[in-house]
Each structure stands twice: as C-alpha cells, then as structure tokens.
Scaffold this active site. Structure first.
Site, mmCIF file in Angstrom:
data_model
loop_
_atom_site.group_PDB
_atom_site.id
_atom_site.type_symbol
_atom_site.label_atom_id
_atom_site.label_comp_id
_atom_site.label_asym_id
_atom_site.label_seq_id
_atom_site.Cartn_x
_atom_site.Cartn_y
_atom_site.Cartn_z
ATOM 1 N N ASP A 1 -2.134 -1.694 12.393
ATOM 2 C CA ASP A 1 -3.130 -1.768 11.102
ATOM 3 C C ASP A 1 -4.217 -2.881 11.673
ATOM 4 O OD1 ASP A 1 -4.631 -1.305 8.859
ATOM 5 O OD2 ASP A 1 -3.294 -2.397 7.501
ATOM 6 N N HIS B 1 0.835 -1.227 0.069
ATOM 7 C CA HIS B 1 0.070 0.080 -0.037
ATOM 8 C C HIS B 1 0.774 1.250 0.194
ATOM 9 C CE1 HIS B 1 -3.477 2.405 0.107
ATOM 10 N NE2 HIS B 1 -4.028 2.153 1.431
ATOM 11 N N GLN C 1 -0.239 5.088 1.060
ATOM 12 C CA GLN C 1 -0.558 5.197 2.095
ATOM 13 C C GLN C 1 0.746 5.659 2.991
ATOM 14 O OE1 GLN C 1 -3.702 5.155 4.301
ATOM 15 N NE2 GLN C 1 -2.186 6.228 5.671
#
Ligand code: CP
Ligand code: NVA
Length: 300
Positions: free
Chosen positions: A219, A128, A131
């Site tokens: 996360d 990702h 991000q």
C-alpha cells in the site's frame, strides 16, 4: 434482533466470512438477482477522498434495490462541530444503515454506539476492513482459498496492515509483515491477534516476508492525512518497493494485491502492478460484490 455493525474484520467469524463470500460469489456470477434493500437508504459519510469505496457502495445499494446518500463531512453539520452522538441518532431516524470514512477510529465506534442502525467502517486511520474482505475474496478466487497460504505485507504498518492482521486472526492463514522500524502495525491489534493464536510475524526485511509467499501485498507509504510526511516516509521506506526481483522470491503461483490508489515507482514497480501476477483490478471489482453481500446481510 440487535443491529450488527461492521467496524473490524474481527466482527465476523470464520463461518460468517464463508457465508458472505458464498453470497458475494452468487451476486458476482448473476445467480443472485434479488433486491432485498428495496426502499432502504444507506448514508455514506466521507471525511476523506474516495473512488472505489464511494462508487462500489453507491452502485451496490442501487443494484440491491436501495439508494445511497453521499454526505461529505464538509457539507453536513459534523463539519461544523455537531456531535457524533447527535448525528448518529438523527440519521438513524431517516436511513437504514450508515457507512463512514474518517480519520479517528474512535469516531466510528462512537457513531456505532449511538446509532440504532448498522454502521460500516469505510476506512479509518486504524483499519480498512471492507477492503480486506475484497482482498480475501480475490485470494479465494485466484488460489482456491487461504488455508495453508502464506501472505506477505510489505511497507507501512497502516490501516490495511492492521485489517490483514485481524483477518489472519479470524481465518488462520500465515501472515508476514515487513515494515521499517517506527512504521510497525498497531500494537494492540497485533497483541490481540497473537493472544488469539494467530500466525503472524513482523520483520524489517522484505525478502524474509516475501520468501515463498502466495500473496504479496502493499500500500502507499503516505496514507490520507499523512501527505506532509511524504518526503520523510520516502526515505524511511527505501528498499521496500515491491519490484520484479522481490516477486521472484515469492511462490511461483503468487499473486500481487494493492488496494489502490497506487504510486508506481514508490511502493510498487510498474512491471509488477501491470504484470501477469497482479490481480488489482479483480480486487477493486470485488469491493462491489463483497460489500453487496455485506449490505444484504446487515441491512436486509
Ligand atoms: N481502496 C480504496 O478504499 O479506495 P478509495 O480510497 O478510492 O475508496
Ligand atoms: N492506506 C491508504 C488506503 C487507501 C485506500 C490510506 O489510508 O490512504
């Protein structure tokens, strides 16, 4: 000039990141008011849900003078089996860039190989990178930079963890990851970073990773597509919650980051995500600024 894709943090050099953040900063403060993407279109293919990625890319294109198309993979022909190479070549005839969020990272690489316009990775099961760029901009704003800083990752060795490893490889900060056995980050990404001289350690002990850290990051325990494993993951990750006691071990000026969406009471305690060290809302906002800088650079 060859088109440039953004599939991984390692697609950028350290100098690229510095330049990108300088532009993102000027965009954020309003010093930059140009519309370099007037008349340009970004296609956004989504095979997974999204709030931040979808809205920040769409608003970002608009603010730069262009427009974005939201393409749910359920509604376009990819969902009925049209090959990725065909989709890549057709979309390249209409649009100036493609952002894609999907499961299999190989599909994004295939799309990039066959598209003649830049392709941006908006999250895969592997990584990702957009991000983590926003996270790094947040670190720069809050702590003045990442040089000499220690970053801790607590929890799943997932797509976010993998992109943080690539960021440590490119930028040279110290990264500690605390992951339970069987949930370590991607072996290939880890080995490549180590071979490139990155300062990265993996432990099973959250306290060891967080000790003295300037940035504490976590996360969800079950990412998109892993909903069926939620129960077994809750058991595997017991003891990995970022709570006030764990944060006390970090550096006194430490910030807390989470890419969101968050599950309070699982990977993070409410007191931490809502507490004074949390920078999660700045982090979410920075998706917009950093992606605008990326779009202006790749598509402009
Ligand atoms: N952090 C992030 O990528 O959020 P979304 O899933 O809402 O896009
Ligand atoms: N690891 C999470 C990140 C969400 C932005 C997921 O892939 O679902």
């Amino acid at each position: 000039m060859a088109k440039r894709d953004f599939l991984a943090v390692t697609d950028l050099s350290r100098d690229d990141v510095v330049r990108l953040f300088d532009l993102a900063h000027r965009m954020k403060t309003g010093a930059y008011r140009e519309t370099p993407l007037a008349g340009k279109t970004l296609a956004m293919i989504f095979a997974k849900s999204s709030t931040r990625t979808r809205v920040s890319f769409e608003v970002g294109m608009y603010q730069l003078g262009g427009q974005a198309l939201f393409l749910s993979s359920r509604d376009i022909q990819i969902g009925r089996g049209e090959p990725i190479p065909d989709t890549a070549r057709v979309l390249s005839r209409y649009v100036n860039g493609i952002m894609i969020r999907t499961f299999d990272h190989g599909e994004v690489e295939q799309l990039a190989r066959h598209a003649t316009v830049p392709v941006i990775n908006g999250l895969t099961d592997l990584s990702h990178p957009c991000q983590v760029l926003a996270d790094l901009l947040t670190v720069q704003e809050a702590l003045g930079g990442w040089e000499g800083k220690r970053v801790a990752w607590v929890g799943d060795g997932n797509n976010m963890a993998n992109s943080w490893i690539e960021a440590a490889q490119v930028l040279g900060f110290e990264l500690w990851l605390a992951c339970p056995e069987g949930y370590e980050p991607n072996r290939g990404i880890f080995d490549r970073a180590k071979q490139a001289g990155a300062c990265i350690e993996v432990t099973e002990v959250p306290e060891e990773a967080v000790e003295g850290a300037h940035v504490v990051n976590t996360d969800v325990w079950a990412s998109m597509g892993q909903e069926g494993e939620a129960e077994s993951r809750r058991n595997a990750f017991r003891g990995y919650t970022v709570d006030v006691d764990l944060m006390r071990l970090a550096h006194p000026t430490a910030i807390f980051l989470h890419c969101l969406p968050a599950h309070r009471g699982e990977e993070v305690a409410t007191e931490v995500i809502e507490g004074p060290q949390s920078r999660v809302w700045d982090e979410a906002e920075n998706r917009l600024h950093v992606q605008k800088a990326l779009l202006a650079t790749l598509l402009g």
